[in-house]
Design an enzyme around this catalytic site. Structure first.
Site, PDB file in Angstrom:
ATOM      1  CG  HIS A  90      -0.375   0.297   2.503  1.00  0.00           C
ATOM      2  ND1 HIS A  90      -0.155  -0.664   3.470  1.00  0.00           N
ATOM      3  CD2 HIS A  90       0.042   1.467   3.042  1.00  0.00           C
ATOM      4  CE1 HIS A  90       0.370  -0.084   4.541  1.00  0.00           C
ATOM      5  NE2 HIS A  90       0.494   1.199   4.309  1.00  0.00           N
ATOM      6  CG  ASP A  94      -0.325  -3.963   2.612  1.00  0.00           C
ATOM      7  OD1 ASP A  94       0.292  -3.525   1.617  1.00  0.00           O
ATOM      8  OD2 ASP A  94      -0.590  -3.273   3.619  1.00  0.00           O
ATOM      9  CB  SER A 144       2.438   1.897   6.716  1.00  0.00           C
ATOM     10  OG  SER A 144       1.156   1.989   7.256  1.00  0.00           O
TER      11      SER A 144
END
Length: 278
Positions: A87, A133, A226
């Site tokens: 992502h 992901d 992230s």
């Protein structure tokens, strides 16, 4: 919902950072997610942790920037291969814009910098459901230097209660609009997948490529964490993906399960190294 929430500058970025991973063929209810994430969205990343240095961690944590702006963390798994979240590259797919920085503890340090030669994302990844992901990067040159190290890929399935370490430059001030300058780390336990699926059922589907971890209401990852690693015994076993809020009393952080996605990672490494010599 990204586990170590990516509460980013824009709504789209917030969603991207607050969505760690999800089930195949199932979708996230973005409206419900937005209602829950946006109001107090800017919350601490690596919440409940403490300041550390990359050297103390082992030197494996990389900072990924896009045209000079810090976006995500990553893990050095070969001297020229970095593991991160897919992502992170949503609407940022120009590989020449990316720089991977190693050997830093503060984001304003120069460190060892490498450009990205190639990016491989799972073909199964979709922002709509965050399944698979995961992304693997080939650097233009080996990442070598002081305070730089590697992690191996996870060799054991994760079980509830197992404690892992997550680190990153995620936000630590609810009023902030960007990443923290100082590197922070925290330990979090794996949470039962059944519970995770139940609490997320109205907003996201927790797929087999995901697992949840946190101390509810106390310890978690957040925006700008992230792509960074969740570590167990010098192995990268998770990738920060998404979550609703940071250190929520109800919603644990969601991570990509490295043990589950390892076949994709290993196939990607083989392809990238062939690309380098081919």
């Amino acid at each position: 919902m990204q586990r170590l929430l990516l509460c980013c500058l824009l709504f789209g970025t917030i969603l991207m950072t607050n969505i760690h991973a999800q089930n195949i063929n199932e979708t996230i209810d973005l409206e419900k997610l937005a209602r829950r994430v946006l109001p107090p969205a800017l919350q601490t990343r690596v919440i409940g942790g403490h300041v550390t240095t990359n050297e103390k961690l082992g030197g494996y944590l990389m900072a990924l920037s896009y045209y000079g702006f810090f976006i995500c963390g990553g893990t050095l798994i070969r001297d020229n291969i970095v593991l991160t979240a897919a992502h992170c590259f949503e609407n940022r797919e120009i590989k020449e814009g990316w720089t991977v920085i190693g050997g830093i503890s503060r984001l304003n340090e120069h460190g060892v910098r490498r450009s990205v030669k190639k990016i491989i994302k799972s073909a199964e990844f979709r922002m709509e459901n965050m399944n698979m992901d995961v992304a693997v990067l080939l650097l233009n040159r080996p990442m070598e230097g002081k305070s730089i190290g590697l992690l191996s890929l996870c060799t054991t399935p994760l079980t509830p209660g197992k404690t892992l370490v997550v680190s990153g430059w995620g936000m630590t001030d609810p009023s902030a609009s960007g990443p923290a300058q100082l590197l922070r780390t925290v330990t979090v336990p794996v949470i039962e997948k059944k519970y995770c699926r139940e609490v997320y059922q109205d907003s996201a589907s927790i797929s087999n490529s995901m697992f949840c971890a946190s101390v509810l209401g106390k310890r978690d990852a957040c925006t700008y964490d992230s792509g960074g690693p969740l570590v167990y015994k010098n192995q990268v076993c998770g990738i920060v993906s998404f979550g609703i809020g940071c250190a929520s009393h109800r919603f644990p952080g969601v991570y990509t399960d490295v043990f589950y996605v390892k076949p994709f990672i290993e196939k990607s490494i083989k392809s990238l190294l062939s690309h380098r010599t081919g």
